[in-house]
Design a protein around this motif. Structure first.
Motif, mmCIF file in Angstrom:
data_model
loop_
_atom_site.group_PDB
_atom_site.id
_atom_site.type_symbol
_atom_site.label_atom_id
_atom_site.label_comp_id
_atom_site.label_asym_id
_atom_site.label_seq_id
_atom_site.Cartn_x
_atom_site.Cartn_y
_atom_site.Cartn_z
ATOM 1 N N PRO A 164 0.778 -1.293 0.127
ATOM 2 C CA PRO A 164 -0.098 -0.097 -0.017
ATOM 3 C C PRO A 164 0.985 1.117 0.071
ATOM 4 O O PRO A 164 1.782 1.295 0.766
ATOM 5 N N GLY A 165 0.310 2.283 -0.823
ATOM 6 C CA GLY A 165 1.126 3.438 -0.854
ATOM 7 C C GLY A 165 2.447 3.419 -1.767
ATOM 8 O O GLY A 165 3.037 4.544 -1.999
ATOM 9 N N PHE A 166 2.709 2.390 -2.304
ATOM 10 C CA PHE A 166 3.946 2.430 -3.275
ATOM 11 C C PHE A 166 3.595 2.955 -4.561
ATOM 12 O O PHE A 166 2.320 2.893 -5.170
ATOM 13 N N ASP A 167 4.568 4.136 -4.836
ATOM 14 C CA ASP A 167 4.051 4.931 -5.915
ATOM 15 C C ASP A 167 5.328 5.063 -6.831
ATOM 16 O O ASP A 167 6.299 5.444 -6.594
ATOM 17 N N ALA A 199 5.928 -1.061 -12.264
ATOM 18 C CA ALA A 199 5.093 -1.257 -13.462
ATOM 19 C C ALA A 199 3.875 -0.841 -12.973
ATOM 20 O O ALA A 199 3.538 -0.726 -11.775
ATOM 21 N N ARG A 200 2.993 -0.436 -13.926
ATOM 22 C CA ARG A 200 1.616 -0.070 -13.710
ATOM 23 C C ARG A 200 0.791 -0.654 -14.786
ATOM 24 O O ARG A 200 0.086 0.008 -15.507
ATOM 25 N N PRO A 201 0.654 -2.009 -14.638
ATOM 26 C CA PRO A 201 -0.656 -2.502 -15.592
ATOM 27 C C PRO A 201 -1.908 -2.111 -15.243
ATOM 28 O O PRO A 201 -2.258 -2.140 -14.265
ATOM 29 N N ASP A 202 -2.831 -2.146 -16.458
ATOM 30 C CA ASP A 202 -4.206 -1.774 -16.029
ATOM 31 C C ASP A 202 -4.783 -2.462 -15.380
ATOM 32 O O ASP A 202 -5.745 -2.043 -14.370
ATOM 33 N N GLY A 223 -4.513 -2.821 -10.643
ATOM 34 C CA GLY A 223 -5.029 -1.888 -9.560
ATOM 35 C C GLY A 223 -4.082 -0.791 -9.215
ATOM 36 O O GLY A 223 -4.391 -0.033 -8.173
ATOM 37 N N GLY A 224 -3.117 -0.398 -10.020
ATOM 38 C CA GLY A 224 -2.185 0.651 -9.470
ATOM 39 C C GLY A 224 -0.701 0.148 -9.486
ATOM 40 O O GLY A 224 -0.362 -0.828 -10.235
ATOM 41 N N TRP A 225 0.185 0.959 -9.057
ATOM 42 C CA TRP A 225 1.381 0.625 -8.987
ATOM 43 C C TRP A 225 1.865 -0.566 -8.516
ATOM 44 O O TRP A 225 1.372 -0.990 -7.414
#
Length: 173
Positions: free
Chosen positions: A98-101, A131-134, A137-139
């Motif tokens: 959680p919170g990883f960006d 990575a940020r695949p669609d 759910g996010g990063w």
């Protein structure tokens, strides 16, 4: 002559019918032995916290971990048909926290260590990326690992003081 041919065919059919089926080596290599307790879906199942998808992407995957650090594993615990390079069998592992960006932390400080449970080998994975695949759910944190040999492996990822371990079987082929 006709009688000899009929007897020969009958003998071959009889032998084939009573001979035990010997597994092909490739089939055996693809399944973990009973001594390798691969990580399976926990009961009760772990569900990623919002905003991440409740179920892991893909029909044969499940979430594994805790609200602080989790990953996506295959249902049967076997990594098959991995590309091979001079360092071993290559696999990508996605990790969530959680919170990883990824815009803020381009090179996440996630360490991954592998330890072979049925042999003496071990490894330390190189630096992580993101990575940020669609459909994820996010990063997500992305690591590439080179597992030196087939066999039973425990992998441990550590990020922000939280560790997560799981066991997989690396198939020869």
């Amino acid at each position: 002559m006709m009688w000899l041919t009929a007897v020969s065919v009958a003998s071959i059919v009889s032998i084939a019918a009573v001979s035990p089926r010997v597994p092909v080596a490739r089939d055996v290599d693809r399944l973990p032995p009973p001594s390798c307790s691969v990580t399976v879906r926990p009961n009760p199942a772990f569900y990623a916290p919002p905003p991440y998808p409740q179920s892991a992407p893909g029909s044969s995957s499940f979430w594994y971990g805790s609200d602080a650090l989790w990953t996506m594993l295959d249902q049967d615990g076997v990594w098959r048909a991995l590309p091979r390079n001079p360092n071993g069998f290559r696999q990508k592992i996605f990790w969530w926290s959680p919170g990883f960006d990824g815009r803020i932390e381009g090179r996440p400080k996630l360490s991954v260590v592998g330890r072979r449970l049925d042999g003496p080998e071990s490894f330390i994975a190189g630096p992580a990326t993101n990575a940020r695949p669609d459909d994820f759910g996010g990063w997500t944190i992305l690591t590439g690992v080179d597992v030196p040999t087939p066999g039973c492996w425990e992998l441990t990822g550590t990020y922000r003081g939280r560790s997560l371990s799981f066991v997989v079987w690396i198939a020869e082929t």
